[in-house]
Design a protein around this motif. Structure first.
Motif, PDB file in Angstrom:
ATOM      1  N   ALA A  14       0.834  -1.203   0.000  1.00 24.92           N
ATOM      2  CA  ALA A  14       0.000   0.000   0.000  1.00 24.92           C
ATOM      3  C   ALA A  14       0.867   1.250   0.000  1.00 24.92           C
ATOM      4  N   VAL A  15       0.433   2.253  -0.768  1.00 20.99           N
ATOM      5  CA  VAL A  15       1.116   3.538  -0.793  1.00 20.99           C
ATOM      6  C   VAL A  15       0.075   4.638  -0.637  1.00 20.99           C
ATOM      7  N   THR A  16       0.388   5.667   0.101  1.00 23.96           N
ATOM      8  CA  THR A  16      -0.505   6.808   0.251  1.00 23.96           C
ATOM      9  C   THR A  16      -0.483   7.637  -1.026  1.00 23.96           C
ATOM     10  N   PRO A  17      -1.642   7.913  -1.640  1.00 20.00           N
ATOM     11  CA  PRO A  17      -1.651   8.747  -2.848  1.00 20.00           C
ATOM     12  C   PRO A  17      -0.920  10.068  -2.617  1.00 20.00           C
ATOM     13  N   GLY A  18      -0.070  10.424  -3.548  1.00 16.18           N
ATOM     14  CA  GLY A  18       0.707  11.649  -3.419  1.00 16.18           C
ATOM     15  C   GLY A  18       2.061  11.456  -2.778  1.00 16.18           C
ATOM     16  N   THR A  19       2.419  10.193  -2.497  1.00 11.28           N
ATOM     17  CA  THR A  19       3.734   9.916  -1.905  1.00 11.28           C
ATOM     18  C   THR A  19       4.850  10.369  -2.837  1.00 11.28           C
ATOM     19  N   HIS A  20       4.679  10.113  -4.127  1.00 14.25           N
ATOM     20  CA  HIS A  20       5.662  10.537  -5.124  1.00 14.25           C
ATOM     21  C   HIS A  20       5.119  11.743  -5.888  1.00 14.25           C
ATOM     22  N   THR A  21       6.011  12.617  -6.285  1.00  9.52           N
ATOM     23  CA  THR A  21       5.578  13.813  -7.020  1.00  9.52           C
ATOM     24  C   THR A  21       6.248  13.951  -8.378  1.00  9.52           C
ATOM     25  N   GLU A  22       7.372  13.279  -8.584  1.00 13.58           N
ATOM     26  CA  GLU A  22       8.102  13.433  -9.839  1.00 13.58           C
ATOM     27  C   GLU A  22       8.593  12.095 -10.360  1.00 13.58           C
ATOM     28  N   PHE A  23       8.828  12.045 -11.667  1.00 15.05           N
ATOM     29  CA  PHE A  23       9.481  10.909 -12.310  1.00 15.05           C
ATOM     30  C   PHE A  23      10.981  11.195 -12.447  1.00 15.05           C
TER      31      PHE A  23
END
Length: 355
Positions: free
Chosen positions: A48-57
């Motif tokens: 599980a990951v919280t939406p918005g954990t990552h912001t960029e590629f």
């Protein structure tokens, strides 16, 4: 956005009504994670990951493919099984900014391209018509696969991305290992689009009719108005998604592509028969008008709060999928399903790979 005729049975649907109509039918994809597949291996459970954990590629790559120089993000091992994640309108590759790392960590080679007219993707020639027939976009992805020497891939998408993946799975199944299609079967029959739908369905497509006018054209061609319109659409189709300014602004950079307005306007005007497509795509559009079936292993997803989700828990399009198949309706999620519920979407990809 999706095809109004596909969901013409959704009479009287509003955002709230869409969720209400599916009470008792909603199922979380995560509840089905890790289930054994007859004759196959067990699908791993996606962390599980919280939406918005990552912001960029990572730094984007580019490759000449067909009529385009396509910008794309790539994550995961170079020799891993390939997953192509396809975005919709008005969105961009950041719809998958949390999904892609989840899949890469499981060993997939994940490729997330900007569609024509979006982000860093550019036409190679100023003389190429800025058209956006459904088959043209699908052929862009085939050209991308060819340029990257990818023989087969798992295709997953929503909105324009679902339609594109559906088309490739229907016309070129030898290029597809399996499919995740949000909102089900989205291949457009332009002729049927000429028929009026129920008033409530037409109401959901207000922007399509807006784009058919000079006022709408001017709005799309004016940067400030274009961005305001796209942000407004986000709020309508994803009522529970509390995105912040930075989230929208990251994606909105993709809407500054010099061909963005032309591509979006062409796509929606073409779908309702206001303009003709390029003759080079006619043979493909004739095949698609026959509504070809899809035989590759498929997981379909419906977002319960998406105003375009038809009632019936996927029954409206079930007969189009003739191979191994699963359907899931995702509670409390709107149109931009992969960004709103990345773990659920990533699990659907893994499970499709194990059908």
């Amino acid at each position: 956005m999706i095809d109004r005729r596909t969901f013409s049975k959704a009479v009287g649907l509003t955002t709230g009504a869409a969720a209400l109509s599916l009470t008792g039918l909603q199922a979380s994809a995560s509840a089905q994670a890790g289930t054994g597949r007859p004759g196959g291996t067990t699908a791993p459970t996606v962390p599980a990951v919280t939406p918005g954990t990552h912001t960029e590629f990572p730094k984007l790559k580019h490759v000449k493919a067909g009529v385009l120089n396509i910008g794309y993000a790539e994550l995961g091992p170079a020799r891993g099984p390939v997953v192509l994640l396809l975005h919709g309108w008005p969105y961009d590759i950041h719809s998958y900014v949390d999904v892609a790392p989840l899949l890469a960590d499981l060993g997939y080679r994940v490729i997330v391209p900007y569609l024509r007219g979006h982000g860093s993707t550019r036409f190679l020639s100023a003389n190429t018509p800025r058209t956006a027939e459904q088959s043209a976009i699908a052929l862009d992805i085939i050209a991308l696969m060819d340029a990257l020497k990818i023989r087969k891939a798992l295709l997953a998408g929503f909105d324009w991305g679902s339609r594109t993946a559906d088309i490739i799975a229907a016309l070129w199944p030898e290029r597809v290992t399996s499919l995740v299609s949000t909102s089900g079967y989205l291949i457009t029959d332009v002729k049927k689009q000429q028929e009026p739908a129920a008033a409530a369905v037409e109401h959901n497509w207000w922007y399509q009719w807006y784009f058919a006018t000079e006022r709408g054209k001017t709005a799309m061609e004016t940067e400030k108005d274009r961005l305001a319109l796209c942000r407004y659409v986000w709020t309508l189709v994803s009522p529970n998604w509390n995105f912040d300014d930075a989230t929208f602004e990251r994606t909105a950079q993709a809407f500054l592509n010099p061909d963005y307005a032309a591509i979006v306007l062409f796509n929606y005007r073409w779908r309702i028969g206001l303009i003709e497509g390029e003759p080079r795509y006619d043979r493909y559009e004739k095949q698609l008008a026959a509504q070809p079936s899809i035989g590759v292993p498929t997981v379909t997803l419906d977002a319960a709060l998406d105003p375009f989700t038809a009632p019936g828990d996927g029954s409206a399009y079930r007969t189009h999928f003739t191979g191994p198949y699963e359907h899931r309706t995702i509670a409390n999620i709107g149109h931009n399903l992969p960004q709103e519920a990345p773990t659920v979407f990533a699990q659907a990809v893994v499970d499709a790979d194990h059908l």
